[in-house]
Design a protein around this motif. Structure first.
Motif, short mmCIF file in Angstrom:
data_model
loop_
_atom_site.label_atom_id
_atom_site.label_comp_id
_atom_site.label_asym_id
_atom_site.label_seq_id
_atom_site.Cartn_x
_atom_site.Cartn_y
_atom_site.Cartn_z
N GLY A 104 0.98 -1.19 0.10
CA GLY A 104 -0.04 0.06 -0.08
C GLY A 104 0.73 1.40 0.03
N ILE A 105 2.20 1.16 -0.12
CA ILE A 105 2.85 2.43 -0.19
C ILE A 105 3.44 2.68 -1.39
N ILE A 130 7.19 -5.02 4.28
CA ILE A 130 8.54 -4.51 4.43
C ILE A 130 8.91 -3.61 3.36
N SER A 131 8.62 -2.22 3.47
CA SER A 131 8.88 -1.37 2.48
C SER A 131 10.40 -0.75 2.28
N ALA A 132 10.62 -0.14 1.25
CA ALA A 132 11.76 0.58 1.03
C ALA A 132 12.41 1.52 2.20
N GLU A 133 11.11 2.29 2.67
CA GLU A 133 11.44 3.13 3.73
C GLU A 133 11.90 2.12 4.83
N ASP A 134 11.28 0.95 5.28
CA ASP A 134 11.67 0.22 6.58
C ASP A 134 13.27 -0.11 6.47
N CYS A 135 13.47 -0.56 5.08
CA CYS A 135 14.98 -1.16 4.82
C CYS A 135 15.85 0.16 5.15
#
Ligand SMILES: C[S@@+](CC[C@H](N)C(=O)[O-])C[C@H]1O[C@@H](n2cnc3c(N)ncnc32)[C@H](O)[C@@H]1O
Length: 276
Positions: A104-105, A130-135
């Motif tokens: 959803g991101i 797990i999004s790019a932002e989380d990584c």
């Protein structure tokens, strides 16, 4: 809330950024048990892995070629992808729609499909991934809670008036599409990136260090963390997986008026207990 009246069901899942290793157990169980998996996952290894798990597999990535057709752009492609998901739901199937990262991101297809499925009386839900932002938080060691975080799409930042706070972290998604207003091409130009730099320069010094971040998507890749001066952005190499990270340029400034107001408040009165 529209009641669930029909048999088909939609579950949108994220596969994380790294092949096979960042999918939640619940998402994986849907990939394995759904009647059909509709996938828009670009990484070939992740795609093959999903294909191996799925009972039936539909890949919608080829729809991006629609952008070559006169009068069509990315929005038509996204609509067609959502419609393919919905057709399977309308056929009464349990459909797992798989997207990389968080489903959803910056992934409007899942939001469209869920909204439409629910409006037609089908069960539809999204599971987080797990999004790019989380990584990015993990790889760069940046805690968004330290200064606060602003996170937005690069072209949106460019073409709208935004109140940017240079004392907070700023994350710009899709810089490789910066200023690409036709919605038909999947690249930007040095001239457009210069426009981005000029706008950022309203808030940040040109020698401010910015980070080009690309999370490794398989154990064979290395994560890109390139630190460059803001002014050098137009000559930097940007690819579709680049995220632009702009650390805070200035220290947080105390709002002394609010602090004084808070200190002037009376202590909260104590509740009297019944026994007393
Ligand atoms: C359409 S968005 C998809 C985001 C995805 N749904 C997620 O949860 O991260 C595409 C943008 O995500 C970011 N992105 C995608 N892959 C990345 C990667 N491997 N490393 C860093 N950022 C990435 C880039 O900003 C890219 O332009």
């Amino acid at each position: 809330m529209i009641p669930i009246t029909k048999q088909g069901k939609l579950i949108c899942v994220g596969t994380g950024m790294r092949m096979a290793g960042q999918v939640t157990p619940l998402a994986q169980s849907y990939l394995e048990t759904a009647d059909v998996v509709v996938s828009a996952v670009p990484n070939i290894f992740t795609r093959k892995w999903i294909q191996g798990l799925a009972k039936e597999f539909i890949c919608v990535l080829g729809y991006y070629e629609d952008c070559d057709v006169d009068g069509k752009d990315r929005r038509d492609t996204y609509r067609r992808m959502a419609d393919t998901i919905l057709d399977q739901v309308r056929a009464g199937k349990t459909v797992c729609a798989a997207f990389y990262g968080h489903p959803g991101i910056f992934a409007c297809i899942s939001h469209m499909a869920i909204k439409d499925a629910r409006a037609e009386g089908y069960s539809a839900e999204m599971l987080p991934g797990i999004s790019a932002e989380d990584c990015l938080v993990a790889d760069l060691g940046i805690d968004p809670g330290r200064t606060g975080m602003q996170s937005m799409e690069t072209t949106q930042f460019m073409i709208y008036e935004r109140n940017i706070d240079p004392t907070a972290l700023l994350i710009l998604w899709q810089p490789s599409l910066a200023g690409e207003l036709s919605l038909k091409r999947f690249e930007t130009t040095a001239a457009r990136i210069q426009v981005l730099v000029d706008k950022l320069a309203r808030h940040y010094p040109l020698d401010h260090t910015v980070i080009l971040y690309e999370a490794a998507t398989s154990p064979l890749e290395t994560t890109r963390i390139d630190k460059i001066a803001l002014r050098d952005l137009p000559t930097a190499h940007l690819v579709s997986s680049t995220t632009l990270v702009i650390p805070a340029a200035f220290a947080l400034k105390r709002d002394e008026a609010i602090i004084a107001q808070l200190n002037a408040l009376p202590e909260a009165p104590r509740l009297e207990t019944e026994a007393a």
